[in-house]
Design an enzyme around this catalytic site. Sequence first.
Site, short mmCIF file in Angstrom:
data_model
loop_
_atom_site.label_atom_id
_atom_site.label_comp_id
_atom_site.label_asym_id
_atom_site.label_seq_id
_atom_site.Cartn_x
_atom_site.Cartn_y
_atom_site.Cartn_z
N ASN A 12 30.86 31.05 42.84
CA ASN A 12 29.75 31.61 43.63
C ASN A 12 30.33 32.04 44.97
OD1 ASN A 12 27.50 32.14 45.13
ND2 ASN A 12 26.69 30.04 45.10
N TRP A 13 30.49 33.34 45.14
CA TRP A 13 31.13 33.84 46.37
C TRP A 13 30.17 33.81 47.56
CZ3 TRP A 13 35.09 38.42 45.76
CH2 TRP A 13 36.12 38.01 44.92
N LYS A 14 28.90 33.54 47.31
CA LYS A 14 27.89 33.52 48.38
C LYS A 14 27.98 34.83 49.19
CE LYS A 14 28.05 28.53 48.17
NZ LYS A 14 27.90 27.25 48.83
N HIS A 96 19.54 28.19 43.90
CA HIS A 96 20.61 27.56 44.69
C HIS A 96 19.99 26.91 45.93
CE1 HIS A 96 24.15 26.99 47.15
NE2 HIS A 96 24.86 27.08 46.04
N GLU A 98 20.87 26.86 48.87
CA GLU A 98 20.82 27.73 50.06
C GLU A 98 19.63 28.67 50.00
OE1 GLU A 98 24.90 28.97 49.76
OE2 GLU A 98 25.49 26.91 50.26
N GLU A 164 24.08 20.33 41.89
CA GLU A 164 24.79 20.49 43.16
C GLU A 164 24.11 19.62 44.21
OE1 GLU A 164 27.07 24.47 43.20
OE2 GLU A 164 25.08 24.87 43.98
N GLY A 170 30.04 22.45 50.55
CA GLY A 170 30.76 22.93 51.73
C GLY A 170 31.15 21.84 52.71
N SER A 209 31.90 21.08 46.69
CA SER A 209 33.25 20.72 47.14
C SER A 209 34.24 20.48 46.01
CB SER A 209 33.19 19.49 48.07
OG SER A 209 32.48 19.82 49.25
N GLY A 230 32.05 27.05 45.08
CA GLY A 230 31.76 27.91 46.22
C GLY A 230 33.05 28.32 46.91
N GLY A 231 33.34 27.67 48.02
CA GLY A 231 34.47 28.06 48.88
C GLY A 231 35.79 28.27 48.14
#
Length: 247
Positions: A12-14, A96, A98, A164, A170, A209, A230-231
């Site tokens: 997930n590149w957000k 998600h 976010e 999640e 993150g 993470s 994610g990251g």
Amino acid sequence: MAANPRPLVAGNWKMNGLAASVGELAKIIKGASGIAADLMVCPPATFIASFVHAARGSTVTIGGQDCHAEPSGAHTGDVAAEMLKDAGAVSVIVGHSERRTDHHETDAQVHAKAMAARRAGLTAIVCVGEQRAEREAGKTLDIVGRQLDGSLPDGAGELVIAYEPVWAIGTGLTPTAADVGQVHAFIRKCLGERYGVAGGSLRILYGGSVKPSNAKELLTIVNVNGALVGGASLKAEDFLGIAGVYR
Ligand code: 13P
């Protein structure tokens, strides 16, 4: 007990990625061979069509990060599931944390989006997870159960769940393997209650993470059928380092 589903590692590149990022996708495509898992990249909407084009003929698929519940209409700035499908996406993340936080999305809205994904022929990746205070209060399974009840699409069919924990996203923090295993077993039970035997073969991803250094520990837990990253998905080397657990 259903057979283990083929794992899925989705990035997930957000809200990250400019033209230069196409190079990372090329590296992921190149590194995907020999990995016994499905790999997916969910870039910002601006990249869906070009990434689909770049990934054509490879084993890497492309997904969206959100969709509107309606197929079209006066909703400035939104993207319909049908548009993602039209651009060549195979999947879309819905609910998600976010989105639930930044856009105050409710379980009912997430449910409508998951149904929209079905309508359009996309696989919904429905995200659930507790906040830190909820975990500390011992309410994790209540919260996850309520989110599943309210958010999952009606009727058995293609579907992916992502657990999640919000406090793990993150932050570099992760739950213990035992805690992840407990929540995934609970989700598996809920899927069985909701969809019958079909619930046994749906993929339940862990997200929060995930890094190359902890991927093996997290991805070998029973009922963890892959990761939503994610990251670490922004760098091909790290993403492949995670997916490489399935080599
Ligand atoms: P991080 O891997 O950066 O913690 O993000 C997880 C996530 O939110 C994936 O959807």
